[in-house]
Design an enzyme around this catalytic site. Structure first.
Site, mmCIF file in Angstrom:
data_model
loop_
_atom_site.group_PDB
_atom_site.id
_atom_site.type_symbol
_atom_site.label_atom_id
_atom_site.label_comp_id
_atom_site.label_asym_id
_atom_site.label_seq_id
_atom_site.Cartn_x
_atom_site.Cartn_y
_atom_site.Cartn_z
ATOM 1 N N SER A 1 0.857 -1.184 0.000
ATOM 2 C CA SER A 1 0.000 0.000 0.000
ATOM 3 C C SER A 1 0.888 1.226 0.000
ATOM 4 O O SER A 1 2.031 1.177 0.480
ATOM 5 C CB SER A 1 -0.897 0.013 1.245
ATOM 6 O OG SER A 1 -1.507 1.278 1.438
ATOM 7 N N TYR B 1 -2.112 -0.272 10.411
ATOM 8 C CA TYR B 1 -2.254 -0.680 9.009
ATOM 9 C C TYR B 1 -0.981 -0.328 8.240
ATOM 10 O O TYR B 1 -0.443 -1.153 7.490
ATOM 11 C CB TYR B 1 -3.464 0.005 8.378
ATOM 12 C CG TYR B 1 -3.664 -0.356 6.928
ATOM 13 C CD1 TYR B 1 -4.200 -1.592 6.558
ATOM 14 C CD2 TYR B 1 -3.310 0.532 5.905
ATOM 15 C CE1 TYR B 1 -4.374 -1.940 5.222
ATOM 16 C CE2 TYR B 1 -3.492 0.197 4.574
ATOM 17 C CZ TYR B 1 -4.023 -1.032 4.229
ATOM 18 O OH TYR B 1 -4.196 -1.374 2.918
#
Length: 257
Positions: A141, A154
């Site tokens: 990501s 995250y």
């Protein structure tokens, strides 16, 4: 070009969002797709959709955070056919800063997003070594390399996926195992719609526009666009690519200043 005929591909979390888009395009391009999903019924629904359009797909219920389950499923598939491709896509999100992230949530995110990737690598690499090679694609990501507000754990997990990609690519060069990662920005998936409706009730349209415009290109990515990049990186045309992370972010990292 970019055909996957007679190749066997495993896609974790392959029944929804980005994973479903990858499963569909791989099957469309000739791969035999095995969807590894914690919700086996959801996986079967995806399989029915793929086979209904002429593709080949199978559903497997597995919790990627449980190594025994992962090893058993991958060993069973490998006993039938050579596994050519693994896409480590399964992952879960979390919103919070360091001081608002509970230990329980921290452990939960890491168990899926980091340990889940490790478990799949642990299970599949020996098979790829024995057969003389393979392709591994990890879903990282932009949160791995950019400071995203309220994404502490995250971002931590995706940073680990990014560095695991480099480590695996380096360690298994002699085994002809390629390993790369993709780092998307915001992608319009059912998760995003659910997050907006839960967090901003009554403001869904306004917030969707606001989040879309955080990408300089002016919109979120479509899952199919991530799937197209995954297809290329797992195809024979990308045979000279390993140890790379590919941003697909609408200019977020380089132009958002």
């Amino acid at each position: 070009m970019f055909r996957l005929d007679n190749k066997v591909a495993l896609v974790t979390g392959g029944a929804s969002g980005i994973g479903l888009a990858i499963s569909k395009v791989f099957a469309q391009q000739g791969a035999q797709v095995h969807i590894l999903e914690i919700n086996e019924q959801q996986a079967q629904t995806a399989v029915d959709e793929i086979t209904g359009t002429g593709g080949q797909a199978w559903a497997h219920g597995v919790d990627v955070s449980k190594q025994k389950q992962v090893v058993e499923v991958i060993d069973a598939i490998a006993a039938e056919r050579k596994i050519d491709i693994l896409v480590n896509n399964a992952g879960i999100a979390h919103i919070g800063k360091a001081h608002t992230t509970s230990e329980e949530d921290f452990d939960r995110i890491l168990s899926v997003n980091i340990k889940g990737v490790y478990n799949c690598l642990f299970a599949i690499i020996p098979h790829m070594q024995r057969q003389g090679g393979g392709v591994i694609l990890n879903m990282a990501s932009i949160a791995a390399t950019v400071g995203i507000p309220d994404r502490f754990v995250y971002s931590t997990s995706k940073g680990a996926v990014f560095t695991m990609t480099l480590s695996v690519a380096r360690d298994y060069l002699a085994d002809h195992i390629r390993c790369n990662s993709i780092s998307p920005a915001r992608v319009h998936t059912p998760f995003v719609d659910g997050f907006i409706s839960k967090t901003y009730p009554g403001q869904e349209k306004e917030m969707f526009e606001k989040l879309s415009k955080t990408q300089p290109i002016g919109r979120m990515a479509k899952p199919e666009e991530i799937g197209a990049l995954a297809l290329y990186l797992c195809s024979d045309e990308a045979s000279f690519i390993t140890g790379c992370d590919y941003l697909i972010d609408g200019g977020f990292e380089k132009l958002n200043n």
